[in-house]
Enzyme design. Structure first.
Site, mmCIF file in Angstrom:
data_model
loop_
_atom_site.group_PDB
_atom_site.id
_atom_site.type_symbol
_atom_site.label_atom_id
_atom_site.label_comp_id
_atom_site.label_asym_id
_atom_site.label_seq_id
_atom_site.Cartn_x
_atom_site.Cartn_y
_atom_site.Cartn_z
ATOM 1 N N GLU A 252 1.003 -1.270 -0.067
ATOM 2 C CA GLU A 252 -0.092 0.232 0.089
ATOM 3 C C GLU A 252 0.870 1.218 0.123
ATOM 4 O OE1 GLU A 252 -3.238 -0.051 -0.100
ATOM 5 O OE2 GLU A 252 -3.511 -2.388 0.295
ATOM 6 N N CYS A 286 -2.217 9.394 2.304
ATOM 7 C CA CYS A 286 -1.797 8.952 0.782
ATOM 8 C C CYS A 286 -2.944 9.250 0.024
ATOM 9 C CB CYS A 286 -1.683 7.298 0.976
ATOM 10 S SG CYS A 286 -3.124 6.420 1.708
HETATM 11 P P1 NAP Z 1 7.955 4.925 4.752
HETATM 12 O O1 NAP Z 1 9.339 5.783 5.246
HETATM 13 O O2 NAP Z 1 8.294 4.046 3.781
HETATM 14 O O3 NAP Z 1 7.953 3.960 6.143
HETATM 15 C C1 NAP Z 1 7.086 3.351 6.231
HETATM 16 C C2 NAP Z 1 7.395 2.041 7.170
HETATM 17 O O4 NAP Z 1 8.593 1.397 6.709
HETATM 18 C C3 NAP Z 1 7.990 2.418 8.756
HETATM 19 O O5 NAP Z 1 7.688 1.566 9.659
HETATM 20 C C4 NAP Z 1 9.293 2.714 8.405
HETATM 21 O O6 NAP Z 1 10.166 2.529 9.790
HETATM 22 C C5 NAP Z 1 9.692 1.436 7.343
HETATM 23 N N1 NAP Z 1 11.017 1.558 6.662
HETATM 24 C C6 NAP Z 1 11.464 2.868 6.302
HETATM 25 N N2 NAP Z 1 12.582 2.729 5.570
HETATM 26 C C7 NAP Z 1 12.691 1.291 5.327
HETATM 27 C C8 NAP Z 1 13.682 0.396 4.540
HETATM 28 N N3 NAP Z 1 14.672 0.978 3.802
HETATM 29 N N4 NAP Z 1 13.201 -1.010 4.801
HETATM 30 C C9 NAP Z 1 12.206 -1.512 5.385
HETATM 31 N N5 NAP Z 1 11.283 -0.680 6.053
HETATM 32 C C10 NAP Z 1 11.545 0.616 5.957
HETATM 33 O O7 NAP Z 1 6.872 5.973 4.774
HETATM 34 P P2 NAP Z 1 6.302 6.992 5.629
HETATM 35 O O8 NAP Z 1 7.168 8.256 5.585
HETATM 36 O O9 NAP Z 1 6.326 6.191 7.218
HETATM 37 O O10 NAP Z 1 4.812 6.879 5.208
HETATM 38 C C11 NAP Z 1 4.392 7.776 4.048
HETATM 39 C C12 NAP Z 1 4.113 6.936 2.841
HETATM 40 O O11 NAP Z 1 2.895 6.218 3.072
HETATM 41 C C13 NAP Z 1 3.613 8.137 1.937
HETATM 42 O O12 NAP Z 1 4.285 7.808 0.584
HETATM 43 C C14 NAP Z 1 2.013 7.578 1.793
HETATM 44 O O13 NAP Z 1 1.447 8.043 0.754
HETATM 45 C C15 NAP Z 1 2.239 6.135 2.025
HETATM 46 N N6 NAP Z 1 0.997 5.684 2.648
HETATM 47 C C16 NAP Z 1 0.292 4.876 1.957
HETATM 48 C C17 NAP Z 1 -1.146 4.398 2.051
HETATM 49 C C18 NAP Z 1 -1.799 3.527 1.267
HETATM 50 O O14 NAP Z 1 -2.753 2.857 1.709
HETATM 51 N N7 NAP Z 1 -1.632 3.224 -0.029
HETATM 52 C C19 NAP Z 1 -1.348 4.621 3.530
HETATM 53 C C20 NAP Z 1 -0.664 5.447 4.237
HETATM 54 C C21 NAP Z 1 0.563 5.956 3.821
HETATM 55 P P3 NAP Z 1 10.757 3.575 10.416
HETATM 56 O O15 NAP Z 1 9.798 4.646 10.446
HETATM 57 O O16 NAP Z 1 11.382 3.006 11.842
HETATM 58 O O17 NAP Z 1 11.970 3.985 9.438
#
Ligand code: NAP
Length: 481
Positions: A252, A286
């Protein structure tokens, strides 16, 4: 430090026990509105994740009957209702969103558990009517096994509810990793989960820097499915890591939602819906409208209506009454919004409401002024990237074809919105939009009752609805001679 009866300890949870990191190290959790360190949580790594996976695997030896799972799901709903205010208070303090929004997120989360409880019969074994090859065929929906669930910070309880409700319904065992920015809401949820009748080890919570934990989830052979919500960039990396083990992934990911206002739209309604959609979570969702595409004949009138409404929004600490918009999650997020606004203005857009603030240097107090800009060029950065902040960027169009071509001019395919009084125009537009969620005269995002997910680079898999109930099962067919 935060004081809550749902946080008697701020630890991980493995095999039915609250546990610290092996190293004893802890990470700060900071209130983004005040800069106060409100808690410290364990800095776990691969060894703890491995133990969590082993505990989850052992727990599968105690399958729960469908009726028991239904009861567990119902108890979670009741507990979330009971602790709505307290979970909301924790959520606001670690995320920053206004308290009323945080409480609404708890209701939203409860909705997923409620929906799964009400519809779990869809997972009952069934007998095919057709009798292919003269045999009687049964279909069973077996649990996929151990599942790794990785969630972002923008909906600290909403995003895990989507995944965990379906995992419990399917009788899977979960190892969960929350974002390091918002682990406290997850800990509070686990405090609630302690009393709902799950077998020991069925749900496990690990937290810390993402790399070693997610690597272990992707590489460990006992984990059969990794379900991730977050950025497209990280989603792609996880898919690669899961490929050698042919592990199922549900992704997602990010969006870049167009919000199309045709000339025949009810402009007041469209403006109200835009405000409700765009400023939820300070614009950090998102499904937030990112590109506001408005027909040139109504663009001045629509911009004025939006501007009046945006000028009335109040920004501040989400714990204070009357606040509509909290801080952004960190300086990186703040400076990204600033860069998008500045770039559009440099390319000739007009600033209608707001200002270009100084760049943020600290990860707290990142209160971005709600901003409206008009006359944005379609190739401005805000048209190409997800902004994730309270910036309304209006681009004008002159024909339906141009609007739809612009709307589809993105690699993302999560959410889109369109406003028109003409049914035929709406149906034509909906058919041509490559987005999995299309709001028609509404800015509404997903609901527990409906399948939600992405097309294209916004990922795949569905959460919510009957489709979401099947995310964590393996259909098994049994023809009988
Ligand atoms: P993110 O940086 O991708 O992080 C999401 C999760 O992944 C967190 O638990 C993070 O942990 C972990 N993570 C970070 N870097 C990683 C890596 N290299 N390898 C594995 N896991 C990793 O995203 P975010 O900034 O938290 O969230 C915002 C994004 O989520 C936006 O792009 C938004 O559009 C998307 N989103 C999508 C939906 C949907 O339903 N499609 C819903 C909500 C959000 P840490 O925080 O500990 O680094």
């Amino acid at each position: 430090m935060i004081d809550s009866h749902l946080l008697p300890r701020t630890d991980g949870y493995i095999d039915g026990q609250w546990v610290e990191a092996d190293s004893g190290e802890r990470l700060d959790v900071t209130n983004p509105a005040t800069g106060e360190v409100i808690a410290q949580v364990p800095r776990m790594s691969a060894a703890e994740t491995q133990r969590a996976i082993e505990a989850a695997t052992r727990s599968l030896a105690t399958p729960l009957r469908l009726e028991d799972r239904r009861r567990v799901l119902e108890r979670i709903v009741t507990a979330l209702q009971e602790h709505r205010s307290e979970i909301g208070r924790i959520l606001t303090q670690e995320h920053g969103k206004p308290l009323a929004e945080a409480e609404a997120e708890v209701d939203y989360a409860a909705g997923f558990f409620r929906y799964c409880a009400a519809n779990i019969d869809a997972l009952q074994p069934r007998i095919l009517d057709e009798k292919p090859r003269g045999l009687s065929w049964r279909v069973f929906y077996r649990p996929a096994g151990v599942v790794g669930l990785i969630t972002p910070w923008n909906f600290p309880i909403g995003m895990i509810a989507k995944k965990l409700s379906a995992a419990i319904a399917a009788d899977c065992a979960s190892v969960i990793k929350p974002s390091s920015k918002t682990p406290l809401t997850m800990i509070a949820l686990f405090r609630v989960l302690e009393d709902v009748g799950l077998p020991q080890g069925r749900v496990n919570l690990v937290m810390g820097p993402a790399g070693p934990i997610s690597d272990c989830l992707c590489e460990h052979p006992a984990v059969r499915c990794v379900s991730f919500t977050g950025s497209t960039e990280v989603g792609r990396q996880l898919m690669e890591k899961c490929a050698p083990g042919l592990k199922r992934v549900t992704l997602e990911l990010g969006g870049n939602a167009p919000f199309i206002v045709f000339a025949d739209a009810n402009l007041d309604h469209a403006a109200d819906q835009l405000l409700a959609n765009k400023f939820r979570g300070s614009g950090q969702t998102c499904v937030c409208a990112n590109r506001i595409l408005v027909h040139q004949d109504v663009a001045d009138a629509f911009t004025e209506k939006v501007a009046e409404r945006v000028a009335r929004l109040s920004v501040g600490n989400g714990m204070e009454a009357g606040v509509d918009i909290g801080p952004l999650i960190d300086a990186k997020g703040f400076n990204k919004v600033r860069r998008h606004a500045e770039d559009a203005l440099q390319q000739g857009a007009r600033l209608v409401v707001g200002e270009i603030p100084d760049a943020a240097e600290s990860d707290w107090g990142c209160f971005y002024p709600p901003t409206v800009i008009d006359g944005v060029r379609r190739d401005a950065i805000v048209g190409c990237e997800e902004t994730f902040g309270p910036l309304v960027a209006i681009t004008r169009f002159s024909s339906d074809d141009e609007a739809l071509e612009m709307a589809n001019d993105t690699e993302f395919g999560l959410a889109a919105y369109l406003f028109t009084a003409d049914e035929a125009r709406a149906e034509r537009a909906i058919r041509s939009l490559h987005f999995a969620h299309v709001g028609h005269n509404t800015g509404s995002g997903p609901a527990p009752e409906a399948p939600f997910g992405g097309m294209l680079q916004s990922g795949f898999g569905r959460e919510g609805g009957i489709e979401g109930l099947f995310e964590f099962v393996e259909p098994q067919t049994v023809p009988r001679g």
